[in-house]
Design a protein around this motif. Sequence first.
Motif, PDB file in Angstrom:
ATOM      1  N   ARG A 197      -3.699 -10.547   8.558  1.00 51.85           N
ATOM      2  CA  ARG A 197      -5.072 -10.942   7.328  1.00 51.85           C
ATOM      3  C   ARG A 197      -6.455 -11.343   8.097  1.00 51.85           C
ATOM      4  NH1 ARG A 197      -1.241 -12.873   2.453  1.00 51.85           N
ATOM      5  NH2 ARG A 197       0.471 -11.261   2.546  1.00 51.85           N
ATOM      6  N   ARG A 251      -6.222  -4.461  -3.732  1.00 54.43           N
ATOM      7  CA  ARG A 251      -5.445  -4.648  -2.439  1.00 54.43           C
ATOM      8  C   ARG A 251      -6.095  -6.106  -1.733  1.00 54.43           C
ATOM      9  NH1 ARG A 251      -7.096   1.037   0.680  1.00 54.43           N
ATOM     10  NH2 ARG A 251      -5.720   2.332  -0.289  1.00 54.43           N
ATOM     11  N   GLN A 291      -0.787  -4.962   5.975  1.00 51.57           N
ATOM     12  CA  GLN A 291       0.593  -4.195   5.617  1.00 51.57           C
ATOM     13  C   GLN A 291       1.553  -4.741   6.744  1.00 51.57           C
ATOM     14  OE1 GLN A 291      -0.111  -0.087   4.761  1.00 51.57           O
ATOM     15  NE2 GLN A 291      -1.124  -0.395   3.253  1.00 51.57           N
ATOM     16  N   TYR A 337      -7.885  -3.082   5.488  1.00 51.13           N
ATOM     17  CA  TYR A 337      -6.860  -3.035   4.620  1.00 51.13           C
ATOM     18  C   TYR A 337      -5.539  -2.525   5.240  1.00 51.13           C
ATOM     19  CZ  TYR A 337     -10.958  -2.342   1.425  1.00 51.13           C
ATOM     20  OH  TYR A 337     -11.843  -2.829   0.837  1.00 51.13           O
TER      21      TYR A 337
END
Length: 562
Positions: A427, A231, A423, A419
């Motif tokens: 970030r 990831r 998406q 995490y």
Amino acid sequence: MISKNNSTCFCADGVFISVELFHPRNIFHQNANNTCILHRRAIVAPVSDAWRLSRVFFCSLIVGLLVAAGPFPAFSEDTFARIKSSGTLAWGGDAEGGAPYSYPNPDKPDEIVGFEVELADALATKLGLKAKFVQNQWDQLMPALDRGGFDIILNGLELTPENQQHIAMSIPYFVYAQQIVVRKDALGLDSLEKLKGHIVGVLSGSVSWKLLDRAGGIDLRAYPGNVETLRDLKVGRIEAAVMDAPTALFYAKPDPEVRYAGESFAPGYYAVGVRKSDTNLLAAVNTALHALANDGTYEKIYRKYGVWNARQVALKNFQPPAAVRGLLGSTNVAADVDVRTPKNISTIREWPKYLPLLLKGAVVTIEISVLAMALAVVVGLMIVLMRLYGVAPLRWFARAYVEVMRGTPLLIQLFLIYYGLPQIGIRLNAYVAAILGLGLNYAANEAENYRAGIQAIPHGQTEAAQALGMTRRQYVRHIILPQAMRMVIPPVTNDFIAMFKDSSIVSVITMVELTKVYGMLAMSTYDYIGLGLMTAAIYFALSYPASIFATYLEKRLAYARR
């Protein structure tokens, strides 16, 4: 004159104290200035009775814990006989991100599948037993085996001299190799030498981790699982990942965002781990594995999961290297097995080597805790002001924020920030995510502390301020908040001390703080006690001065001193 009416003390000057002071142990008298004076009789319990009660309580607590813990496991030469009598072979593994070894079946999530699951079933059948899977974190499998959590380890445990110092290991059942994985558009990172100077993710405690650490010059990031590693690779937090080839085959090869870089390298073996005292069990396992290698069971299982290759053919006639030949036991049940005692490392005696590493992790803990607490204080104050003085939508938001943040685990919140946000295009690096996660979580607690402090201020002060023509902003800022802040110093300090300890949870998002350093060193030295004492001492050295400072500040700001 002093009178008593419904627990109220009335003095001659008309001033009354509305508290529950009248008690058989309280004595009141009135001095020459008509001031009520309270004396409280001291009740001293007999020392012998108190000591006796404390001993009874302590002994009862110990007995209760021993009963709750259940019977102690028997670690001896007859372990295999005990297992045979129970009819069950308990094997430890980690199904979290453990494909293709062991993982939940996508079609039936309550079922664990994988090539090692089927291998465990075949091994147990050869031994006349039924296999039972026991979930355990991968990098803690060997300590869990020593504690008696299960009978064997069968979960991609590498056959290395380091592992063989602490447990006995069988003949190998699988040949693996290391594989470099990079993003689709990355170039040049196709060898161990070319990884130097770059950020590389590895599985914590794995051979990949040890291999790259020995190579030097690589910025290593240790992850609790390979899924997390990939990831972070895809969102750009790391530049490459190194993992065992079966893992790369299952997770990386089908992923269009990443690719293999170079050929696999550094082949090694997976083997079954048992306790060093379980010599009969080890010999029986070796006999069963040898039979599985020669009757085609290995090939049948491995082809089903796509991990069969030319390297596996050599397992039929495996000859261990001379360096480890004496440590693998024998395929003959009656044969002797080497049970050499592992090399003991006393980190207390060698503290100059290990203490600086722990202190380096402590610096990260301090940085994260201080910055996160500062964020919690500011956000918490904003939340409580919205809840008490804001318009209806802000009040609803503030209340919902407090309930959600206090009602969900901090670990889940960290996972969502680190995490989940990528998406939707956000970030954050691990350092910022750790501070944000801890700070926002503790902000809910601080908001409740502030609310209790504000509501403890007598309402008459607000009415007096309004009578003097002060606006809400003025009396909240100059009258309410200063007094409330004095009141909440103890709970806020307790939260700050608690944050020092809760900061250890950020290791799940690759932050190497004090507890993570302890875990990494303990896995390599197996001195959990010595390192644990040093780590605990550092935590105490961090939190105790904060407690002393809070006490000083509380006295400094007390009304009686002003």
